[in-house]
Motif scaffolding. Structure first.
Motif, PDB file in Angstrom:
ATOM      1  N   ALA A 155      52.321  -9.783  26.474  1.00 35.11           N
ATOM      2  CA  ALA A 155      52.445 -10.114  25.061  1.00 35.11           C
ATOM      3  C   ALA A 155      51.118 -10.635  24.527  1.00 35.11           C
ATOM      4  O   ALA A 155      50.421 -11.388  25.213  1.00 35.11           O
ATOM      5  CB  ALA A 155      53.548 -11.147  24.859  1.00 35.11           C
ATOM      6  N   PRO A 156      50.744 -10.251  23.322  1.00 39.35           N
ATOM      7  CA  PRO A 156      49.499 -10.784  22.734  1.00 39.35           C
ATOM      8  C   PRO A 156      49.562 -12.307  22.600  1.00 39.35           C
ATOM      9  O   PRO A 156      50.594 -12.853  22.225  1.00 39.35           O
ATOM     10  CB  PRO A 156      49.449 -10.112  21.356  1.00 39.35           C
ATOM     11  CG  PRO A 156      50.361  -8.934  21.444  1.00 39.35           C
ATOM     12  CD  PRO A 156      51.423  -9.299  22.432  1.00 39.35           C
ATOM     13  N   VAL A 157      48.474 -12.961  22.895  1.00 38.76           N
ATOM     14  CA  VAL A 157      48.441 -14.425  22.797  1.00 38.76           C
ATOM     15  C   VAL A 157      48.582 -14.859  21.347  1.00 38.76           C
ATOM     16  O   VAL A 157      49.328 -15.789  21.021  1.00 38.76           O
ATOM     17  CB  VAL A 157      47.136 -14.978  23.397  1.00 38.76           C
ATOM     18  CG1 VAL A 157      47.038 -16.484  23.164  1.00 38.76           C
ATOM     19  CG2 VAL A 157      47.067 -14.658  24.889  1.00 38.76           C
ATOM     20  N   SER A 158      47.892 -14.178  20.446  1.00 41.62           N
ATOM     21  CA  SER A 158      47.946 -14.514  19.016  1.00 41.62           C
ATOM     22  C   SER A 158      48.718 -13.439  18.273  1.00 41.62           C
ATOM     23  O   SER A 158      48.403 -12.248  18.387  1.00 41.62           O
ATOM     24  CB  SER A 158      46.534 -14.629  18.429  1.00 41.62           C
ATOM     25  OG  SER A 158      45.815 -15.662  19.070  1.00 41.62           O
ATOM     26  N   ALA A 159      49.742 -13.861  17.535  1.00 39.94           N
ATOM     27  CA  ALA A 159      50.542 -12.897  16.779  1.00 39.94           C
ATOM     28  C   ALA A 159      50.994 -13.451  15.440  1.00 39.94           C
ATOM     29  O   ALA A 159      51.534 -12.725  14.618  1.00 39.94           O
ATOM     30  CB  ALA A 159      51.763 -12.476  17.600  1.00 39.94           C
ATOM     31  N   ALA A 160      50.801 -14.753  15.209  1.00 34.98           N
ATOM     32  CA  ALA A 160      51.277 -15.379  13.971  1.00 34.98           C
ATOM     33  C   ALA A 160      50.504 -14.841  12.776  1.00 34.98           C
ATOM     34  O   ALA A 160      49.314 -14.556  12.854  1.00 34.98           O
ATOM     35  CB  ALA A 160      51.130 -16.900  14.047  1.00 34.98           C
ATOM     36  N   SER A 161      51.212 -14.706  11.660  1.00 34.77           N
ATOM     37  CA  SER A 161      50.596 -14.228  10.425  1.00 34.77           C
ATOM     38  C   SER A 161      50.279 -15.412   9.520  1.00 34.77           C
ATOM     39  O   SER A 161      51.137 -16.254   9.244  1.00 34.77           O
ATOM     40  CB  SER A 161      51.552 -13.263   9.708  1.00 34.77           C
ATOM     41  OG  SER A 161      51.029 -12.872   8.462  1.00 34.77           O
ATOM     42  N   ALA A 162      49.043 -15.476   9.034  1.00 40.86           N
ATOM     43  CA  ALA A 162      48.623 -16.606   8.213  1.00 40.86           C
ATOM     44  C   ALA A 162      49.319 -16.624   6.859  1.00 40.86           C
ATOM     45  O   ALA A 162      49.449 -17.678   6.233  1.00 40.86           O
ATOM     46  CB  ALA A 162      47.112 -16.570   8.012  1.00 40.86           C
ATOM     47  N   ASP A 163      49.780 -15.449   6.393  1.00 40.02           N
ATOM     48  CA  ASP A 163      50.405 -15.381   5.076  1.00 40.02           C
ATOM     49  C   ASP A 163      51.934 -15.367   5.160  1.00 40.02           C
ATOM     50  O   ASP A 163      52.613 -14.914   4.240  1.00 40.02           O
ATOM     51  CB  ASP A 163      49.920 -14.146   4.314  1.00 40.02           C
ATOM     52  CG  ASP A 163      50.244 -12.843   5.048  1.00 40.02           C
ATOM     53  OD1 ASP A 163      50.710 -12.909   6.214  1.00 40.02           O
ATOM     54  OD2 ASP A 163      50.027 -11.763   4.467  1.00 40.02           O
ATOM     55  N   TYR A 164      52.480 -15.874   6.272  1.00 36.07           N
ATOM     56  CA  TYR A 164      53.943 -15.885   6.432  1.00 36.07           C
ATOM     57  C   TYR A 164      54.609 -16.742   5.364  1.00 36.07           C
ATOM     58  O   TYR A 164      54.145 -17.839   5.047  1.00 36.07           O
ATOM     59  CB  TYR A 164      54.325 -16.414   7.821  1.00 36.07           C
ATOM     60  CG  TYR A 164      55.814 -16.623   7.988  1.00 36.07           C
ATOM     61  CD1 TYR A 164      56.663 -15.547   8.150  1.00 36.07           C
ATOM     62  CD2 TYR A 164      56.354 -17.913   7.947  1.00 36.07           C
ATOM     63  CE1 TYR A 164      58.032 -15.729   8.290  1.00 36.07           C
ATOM     64  CE2 TYR A 164      57.720 -18.100   8.087  1.00 36.07           C
ATOM     65  CZ  TYR A 164      58.557 -17.008   8.255  1.00 36.07           C
ATOM     66  OH  TYR A 164      59.908 -17.206   8.386  1.00 36.07           O
ATOM     67  N   ARG A 165      55.702 -16.232   4.790  1.00 36.86           N
ATOM     68  CA  ARG A 165      56.496 -16.963   3.823  1.00 36.86           C
ATOM     69  C   ARG A 165      57.959 -16.902   4.254  1.00 36.86           C
ATOM     70  O   ARG A 165      58.455 -15.847   4.631  1.00 36.86           O
ATOM     71  CB  ARG A 165      56.354 -16.357   2.408  1.00 36.86           C
ATOM     72  CG  ARG A 165      54.958 -16.467   1.824  1.00 36.86           C
ATOM     73  CD  ARG A 165      54.556 -17.910   1.561  1.00 36.86           C
ATOM     74  NE  ARG A 165      53.228 -18.028   0.986  1.00 36.86           N
ATOM     75  CZ  ARG A 165      52.116 -18.140   1.677  1.00 36.86           C
ATOM     76  NH1 ARG A 165      52.164 -18.137   3.010  1.00 36.86           N
ATOM     77  NH2 ARG A 165      50.937 -18.248   1.076  1.00 36.86           N
ATOM     78  N   TYR A 166      58.632 -18.052   4.171  1.00 36.77           N
ATOM     79  CA  TYR A 166      60.025 -18.128   4.622  1.00 36.77           C
ATOM     80  C   TYR A 166      60.925 -17.283   3.724  1.00 36.77           C
ATOM     81  O   TYR A 166      60.799 -17.291   2.496  1.00 36.77           O
ATOM     82  CB  TYR A 166      60.504 -19.582   4.615  1.00 36.77           C
ATOM     83  CG  TYR A 166      61.922 -19.736   5.131  1.00 36.77           C
ATOM     84  CD1 TYR A 166      62.197 -19.662   6.487  1.00 36.77           C
ATOM     85  CD2 TYR A 166      62.978 -19.926   4.250  1.00 36.77           C
ATOM     86  CE1 TYR A 166      63.487 -19.783   6.962  1.00 36.77           C
ATOM     87  CE2 TYR A 166      64.280 -20.056   4.716  1.00 36.77           C
ATOM     88  CZ  TYR A 166      64.526 -19.984   6.074  1.00 36.77           C
ATOM     89  OH  TYR A 166      65.818 -20.102   6.537  1.00 36.77           O
ATOM     90  N   ILE A 167      61.851 -16.565   4.341  1.00 41.10           N
ATOM     91  CA  ILE A 167      62.818 -15.727   3.642  1.00 41.10           C
ATOM     92  C   ILE A 167      64.194 -16.380   3.746  1.00 41.10           C
ATOM     93  O   ILE A 167      64.670 -16.681   4.847  1.00 41.10           O
ATOM     94  CB  ILE A 167      62.860 -14.303   4.232  1.00 41.10           C
ATOM     95  CG1 ILE A 167      61.470 -13.663   4.189  1.00 41.10           C
ATOM     96  CG2 ILE A 167      63.878 -13.450   3.472  1.00 41.10           C
ATOM     97  CD1 ILE A 167      60.893 -13.493   2.817  1.00 41.10           C
ATOM     98  N   ILE A 168      64.847 -16.598   2.609  1.00 47.43           N
ATOM     99  CA  ILE A 168      66.148 -17.265   2.562  1.00 47.43           C
ATOM    100  C   ILE A 168      67.227 -16.362   3.134  1.00 47.43           C
ATOM    101  O   ILE A 168      67.237 -15.141   2.898  1.00 47.43           O
ATOM    102  CB  ILE A 168      66.481 -17.657   1.108  1.00 47.43           C
ATOM    103  CG1 ILE A 168      65.462 -18.675   0.594  1.00 47.43           C
ATOM    104  CG2 ILE A 168      67.897 -18.224   0.993  1.00 47.43           C
ATOM    105  CD1 ILE A 168      65.565 -18.954  -0.889  1.00 47.43           C
TER     106      ILE A 168
END
Length: 211
Positions: free
Chosen positions: A35-48
């Protein structure tokens, strides 16, 4: 004439069976890339999602401000709005939609949405199945890692093949990729190099050990 004793035959067969199983395990574990060590997206926004609790704040209109649950059908309801779709929207987008709806009744409404209870849509949740102490679906949060997930599910069972675990991830185009992860090294040996980022919608599969 050579005499073959039954216990010798059984021993040979057992060794061949053991080698076959080990070979299958090695092939199985190596069939998925790490698995890639880094995968988080900096522009993530929570979806209700259904089951979330949202706090509706209407500026200068406290009688319209309240906390409401998102129903299983993805809708919310308030004093002047009977059914407003909330599922699949960001809090900001839901606030703008509510401003448009309330604009029929009050002048220039300003609405702020604050999510206070998090479950999220199914596509946003992280599911953990197999030999975790508490298999479950978890709401994703920004910068969530594999270690965070394992803490939330209580670690591995005594029968887990932690280093044989894998993560199924859905790409932006809908394609699926499976990656190997080293849970035993991470959880039981404290090897932080085995920690990796998680992404919304990931499925963590923890198989049972053969030994």
């Amino acid at each position: 004439m050579m005499v073959v004793r039954p216990h010798e035959v059984i021993g040979v067969l057992f060794r061949w069976l053991l080698l076959g199983v080990l070979g299958w395990l090695v092939v199985g574990c190596s069939s998925y890339p790490p698995a890639p060590v880094s995968a988080a997206s900096a522009d993530y926004r929570y979806i209700i999602g259904p089951g979330d609790s949202v706090n509706i704040i209407v500026w200068r209109n406290p009688e319209l401000s309240m906390s409401v649950p998102v129903r299983p059908d993805g809708m919310i309801a308030g004093p002047l709005i009977e059914d407003m779709p909330a599922m699949g929207k960001t809090p900001t987008a839901l606030g703008r939609d509510m401003e448009k709806a309330l604009g029929t009744f009050i002048r220039d409404p300003v609405v702020t949405i604050v999510v206070t209870g998090f479950i999220g849509t199914q596509s946003e949740q992280i599911r953990v199945i197999g030999e975790a102490s508490k298999p479950q679906a978890l709401p994703y949060r920004q910068n969530m890692t594999l270690l965070d997930v394992m803490i939330a599910v209580g670690g591995l069972t005594d029968f887990a093949d932690g280093n044989g675990a894998s993560v199924v991830r859905v790409g932006a185009d809908g394609s699926k990729q499976q990656y190997s992860v080293r849970l035993t090294d991470l959880v039981r040996r404290g090897d932080v190099s085995a920690n990796v980022d998680m992404k919304p919608g990931d499925v963590l599969i923890i198989p049972q050990s053969w030994f």
